[in-house]
Motif scaffolding. Structure first.
Motif, short mmCIF file in Angstrom:
data_model
loop_
_atom_site.label_atom_id
_atom_site.label_comp_id
_atom_site.label_asym_id
_atom_site.label_seq_id
_atom_site.Cartn_x
_atom_site.Cartn_y
_atom_site.Cartn_z
N LEU A 4 0.84 -1.20 0.00
CA LEU A 4 0.00 0.00 0.00
C LEU A 4 0.87 1.25 0.00
O LEU A 4 0.58 2.22 -0.71
N PHE A 5 1.94 1.24 0.77
CA PHE A 5 2.88 2.36 0.81
C PHE A 5 3.46 2.64 -0.58
O PHE A 5 3.54 3.79 -1.01
N TYR A 6 3.84 1.60 -1.28
CA TYR A 6 4.47 1.76 -2.59
C TYR A 6 3.51 2.39 -3.59
O TYR A 6 3.90 3.27 -4.38
N PHE A 7 2.24 1.99 -3.57
CA PHE A 7 1.31 2.41 -4.61
C PHE A 7 0.53 3.69 -4.27
O PHE A 7 -0.01 4.33 -5.20
N THR A 8 0.45 4.07 -3.01
CA THR A 8 -0.46 5.18 -2.66
C THR A 8 0.24 6.33 -1.95
O THR A 8 -0.44 7.25 -1.47
N MET A 9 1.56 6.33 -1.88
CA MET A 9 2.26 7.34 -1.11
C MET A 9 2.19 8.73 -1.74
O MET A 9 2.57 9.72 -1.11
N THR A 10 1.70 8.85 -2.96
CA THR A 10 1.63 10.15 -3.62
C THR A 10 0.56 11.05 -3.02
O THR A 10 0.56 12.25 -3.25
N SER A 11 -0.35 10.49 -2.25
CA SER A 11 -1.42 11.27 -1.61
C SER A 11 -1.03 11.61 -0.17
O SER A 11 -0.67 10.71 0.61
N PRO A 12 -1.10 12.90 0.22
CA PRO A 12 -0.78 13.25 1.60
C PRO A 12 -1.66 12.57 2.63
O PRO A 12 -1.20 12.19 3.71
N TRP A 13 -2.95 12.42 2.28
CA TRP A 13 -3.86 11.76 3.22
C TRP A 13 -3.56 10.27 3.34
O TRP A 13 -3.60 9.70 4.43
N MET A 14 -3.25 9.64 2.22
CA MET A 14 -2.87 8.23 2.28
C MET A 14 -1.52 8.05 2.97
O MET A 14 -1.25 7.00 3.55
N ALA A 15 -0.68 9.09 2.92
CA ALA A 15 0.59 9.02 3.62
C ALA A 15 0.36 8.83 5.12
O ALA A 15 1.10 8.08 5.78
N ILE A 16 -0.66 9.49 5.66
CA ILE A 16 -0.98 9.33 7.08
C ILE A 16 -1.36 7.88 7.36
O ILE A 16 -0.90 7.27 8.34
N VAL A 17 -2.21 7.33 6.50
CA VAL A 17 -2.64 5.93 6.67
C VAL A 17 -1.44 4.99 6.56
O VAL A 17 -1.28 4.06 7.36
N ASN A 18 -0.61 5.25 5.57
CA ASN A 18 0.55 4.39 5.35
C ASN A 18 1.50 4.40 6.55
O ASN A 18 1.97 3.35 7.00
N VAL A 19 1.79 5.59 7.05
CA VAL A 19 2.70 5.70 8.20
C VAL A 19 2.10 5.01 9.42
O VAL A 19 2.80 4.32 10.17
N LEU A 20 0.80 5.17 9.61
CA LEU A 20 0.12 4.51 10.74
C LEU A 20 0.20 2.99 10.59
O LEU A 20 0.49 2.27 11.56
N PHE A 21 -0.04 2.48 9.38
CA PHE A 21 -0.01 1.04 9.14
C PHE A 21 1.40 0.47 9.29
O PHE A 21 1.58 -0.62 9.84
N ILE A 22 2.40 1.21 8.80
CA ILE A 22 3.78 0.73 8.93
C ILE A 22 4.14 0.59 10.40
O ILE A 22 4.74 -0.40 10.82
N GLY A 23 3.78 1.59 11.20
CA GLY A 23 4.02 1.49 12.64
C GLY A 23 3.22 0.36 13.26
O GLY A 23 3.70 -0.34 14.16
N GLY A 24 2.00 0.16 12.77
CA GLY A 24 1.16 -0.92 13.29
C GLY A 24 1.72 -2.30 13.04
O GLY A 24 1.31 -3.27 13.68
N GLY A 25 2.70 -2.38 12.12
CA GLY A 25 3.35 -3.66 11.87
C GLY A 25 4.05 -4.23 13.08
O GLY A 25 4.41 -5.42 13.11
#
Length: 235
Positions: free
Chosen positions: A130-151
């Motif tokens: 998800l990080f690789y494909f959606t990081m271009t969006s600032p809002w998705m960046a928040i989700v991505n960072v949260l999910f990566i930490g949730g790992g």
């Protein structure tokens, strides 16, 4: 660090460490040490195949998180368009994800220790892709960072399982898990750097993380198979 100088960051971390020591002293039960514990008995953990497999899950499967997190700042500023001033806020989101991951991972481990590890590893692979494909969006960046930490949800299950299979060598097993995570840190950062240097972009560590996560899941499956064969022989 930007406001008060780089030394202030170290001073703050040192202060938090002192607070942690005081809280441990006040609230952690004062259990007696094991009088029969010896260095040789602790080293017996190295003779367990399951210990090595679980350390492999940490060293390989968790490398993806460090592959992404090492380069998270340039990915945020140059890909997602997040301002430099908001990078600390995003890092706090990552920390919140780690806290949530520890809570959820612990609850999953109470439900089923083996399944908790497997679910967390699969979730990590999903988060990296998800990080690789959606990081271009600032809002998705928040989700991505949260999910990566949730790992970090994989940590409670692996740590508990590791101490279970170590038998009477739990002290060394607990220490080795941190060594394995440090190896994951070095491996993930190195491979992520190679991908970036090769020209694949700041989000390429996401694919590196996915590959490492799949490798960790393969080691996890090997651990499950070994355990089932052992259980069958005992039965």
């Amino acid at each position: 660090g930007q406001a008060l100088g780089w030394r202030s960051a170290f001073a703050i971390v040192g202060g938090i460490s002192l607070m942690t020591m005081v809280l441990i002293w006040l609230h952690v039960p004062r259990d007696r040490g094991d009088p029969q514990a010896t260095p040789l008995r602790e080293l017996s953990a190295l003779g367990s195949l399951q210990v090595w497999l679980l350390l492999g899950i940490c060293a390989i499967g968790c490398g993806g998180m460090f592959a992404v997190f090492t380069y998270i700042a340039p990915a945020l500023t140059q890909v997602a368009g997040v301002s430099v001033a908001n990078v600390p806020v995003m890092l706090s989101v990552f920390g919140a994800g780690m806290i949530l991951g520890n809570i959820v991972g612990s609850r999953l481990a109470d439900w089923s220790l083996t399944r908790a590890i497997g679910i967390a590893l699969v979730f990590n692979v999903f988060a990296y892709i998800l990080f690789y494909f959606t990081m271009t969006s600032p809002w998705m960046a928040i989700v991505n960072v949260l999910f990566i930490g949730g790992g970090f949800a994989v940590v409670p299950g692996v740590q508990t399982r590791l101490m279970d299979v170590a038998g009477k060598a739990q002290t060394l097993a607990a220490a080795l898990s941190h060594s394995a995570f440090n190896f994951a840190n070095a491996l993930g950062a190195w491979l992520g750097g190679i991908a970036i240097a090769a020209g694949y972009g700041w989000t390429s560590p996401g694919l590196v993380g996915a590959v490492l996560g799949i490798g960790g899941f393969a080691i996890f499956l090997a651990s499950v198979l070994v355990d089932r064969r052992r259980t069958g022989r005992v039965a």
